[in-house]
Design a protein around this motif. Structure first.
Motif, PDB file in Angstrom:
ATOM      1  N   CYS A 104       2.225  -1.853 -10.480  1.00 59.27           N
ATOM      2  CA  CYS A 104       1.427  -3.085 -10.511  1.00 59.27           C
ATOM      3  C   CYS A 104       2.339  -4.306 -10.620  1.00 59.27           C
ATOM      4  CB  CYS A 104       0.441  -3.053 -11.685  1.00 59.27           C
ATOM      5  SG  CYS A 104      -0.934  -1.906 -11.489  1.00 59.27           S
ATOM      6  N   ALA A 128      -6.678 -12.969  -6.199  1.00 61.06           N
ATOM      7  CA  ALA A 128      -7.264 -11.768  -5.571  1.00 61.06           C
ATOM      8  C   ALA A 128      -6.337 -10.570  -5.740  1.00 61.06           C
ATOM      9  CB  ALA A 128      -7.538 -12.027  -4.099  1.00 61.06           C
ATOM     10  N   ALA A 129      -5.034 -10.815  -5.681  1.00 60.50           N
ATOM     11  CA  ALA A 129      -4.069  -9.724  -5.804  1.00 60.50           C
ATOM     12  C   ALA A 129      -4.139  -9.066  -7.171  1.00 60.50           C
ATOM     13  CB  ALA A 129      -2.652 -10.240  -5.535  1.00 60.50           C
ATOM     14  N   ILE A 141      -6.636  -8.227  -8.839  1.00 54.34           N
ATOM     15  CA  ILE A 141      -7.643  -7.158  -8.792  1.00 54.34           C
ATOM     16  C   ILE A 141      -7.240  -6.093  -7.776  1.00 54.34           C
ATOM     17  CG2 ILE A 141     -10.044  -6.638  -8.180  1.00 54.34           C
ATOM     18  CD1 ILE A 141     -10.680  -9.517  -9.224  1.00 54.34           C
ATOM     19  N   GLN A 142      -6.744  -6.526  -6.622  1.00 60.56           N
ATOM     20  CA  GLN A 142      -6.430  -5.594  -5.545  1.00 60.56           C
ATOM     21  C   GLN A 142      -5.228  -4.707  -5.857  1.00 60.56           C
ATOM     22  OE1 GLN A 142      -6.030  -8.197  -2.195  1.00 60.56           O
ATOM     23  NE2 GLN A 142      -8.227  -8.536  -2.030  1.00 60.56           N
ATOM     24  N   ILE A 179      -6.003  -1.564  -7.914  1.00 62.14           N
ATOM     25  CA  ILE A 179      -6.830  -0.650  -7.116  1.00 62.14           C
ATOM     26  C   ILE A 179      -5.960   0.093  -6.111  1.00 62.14           C
ATOM     27  CG2 ILE A 179      -8.656  -0.533  -5.367  1.00 62.14           C
ATOM     28  CD1 ILE A 179     -10.005  -2.894  -6.924  1.00 62.14           C
ATOM     29  N   TRP A 180      -5.091  -0.637  -5.397  1.00 57.77           N
ATOM     30  CA  TRP A 180      -4.217  -0.004  -4.411  1.00 57.77           C
ATOM     31  C   TRP A 180      -3.211   0.919  -5.076  1.00 57.77           C
ATOM     32  CZ3 TRP A 180      -5.106   0.965   0.332  1.00 57.77           C
ATOM     33  CH2 TRP A 180      -5.966   0.154   1.063  1.00 57.77           C
ATOM     34  N   TRP A 223      -3.550  -4.129 -14.772  1.00 61.24           N
ATOM     35  CA  TRP A 223      -4.430  -5.247 -14.439  1.00 61.24           C
ATOM     36  C   TRP A 223      -4.438  -6.275 -15.564  1.00 61.24           C
ATOM     37  CZ3 TRP A 223      -9.410  -5.971 -16.860  1.00 61.24           C
ATOM     38  CH2 TRP A 223     -10.136  -7.035 -16.346  1.00 61.24           C
TER      39      TRP A 223
END
Length: 138
Positions: free
Chosen positions: A50, A61-62, A64-65, A68-69, A121
Motif C-alpha cells: 500500500c 481516489a488512490a 481507496i483503490q 483494494i488492488w 488504508w
C-alpha cells in the motif's frame, strides 16, 4: 511541490518502519512465532505494498483503490501458490521469490491480507492528511 516532498519523506519513514517490522515478524523465534512468521508478516506485507503504491499514486481516489488492488493482487498470488510450473518453482526457490510470491497456499492468509489492507488504508489516510496539513500551512 512542498507537500509532495513532505509526503515523500513520510512515505520513506513509513517504509523504514514497515520493512524491518515485516522481517522481524517473518524471522521471529519467540512465543507464538508461527503466527508472527506466517500471518503477522503478511499484515506488514500488505501495508508495504500500500505504501509503495502510494509513493506513485497519491490522489484521494488512490487511497481507496490502492488497498483494494493490493488485496486483489495478493489474493491472486496466494492462489498461484497452488500452481507449480517449473519457472515459478525456480523463482520461489530464491529468497526474493519466496518473500514476494510465497510458497504454500493457506486459506488463513486471506483474513490477514484484509487486516493488512485495512491498516494500509488507514495509514494512507494519515499520510494524505499530513500532506494536506502541510499544504494549508505553506
Amino acid at each position: 511541490m512542498r507537500r509532495n516532498r513532505n509526503q515523500t519523506i513520510f512515505i520513506i519513514l513509513s517504509l523504514l518502519i514497515v520493512v524491518p517490522m515485516g522481517f522481524l515478524f517473518k524471522y521471529y523465534t519467540g512465543p507464538a512465532h508461527q503466527w508472527f512468521n506466517d500471518y503477522g508478516a503478511a499484515i506488514f506485507y500488505e501495508i508495504f505494498w500500500c505504501l509503495f503504491a502510494f509513493w506513485f499514486f497519491r490522489s484521494r481516489a488512490a487511497i481507496i483503490q490502492i488497498p483494494i488492488w493490493v488485496f486483489v493482487i495478493t489474493c491472486i498470488l496466494e492462489f498461484l501458490q497452488l500452481w507449480h510450473p517449473p519457472l515459478l518453482e525456480e523463482i520461489r526457490a530464491t529468497l526474493i521469490g519466496k518473500l514476494l510470491l510465497g510458497t504454500t497456499f493457506v486459506w488463513w492468509d486471506f483474513p490477514h491480507y484484509v487486516l493488512g489492507c485495512v491498516l494500509g488504508w488507514l495509514w494512507l489516510r494519515q499520510l494524505q492528511k499530513i500532506g494536506y496539513a502541510k499544504k494549508s500551512q505553506g
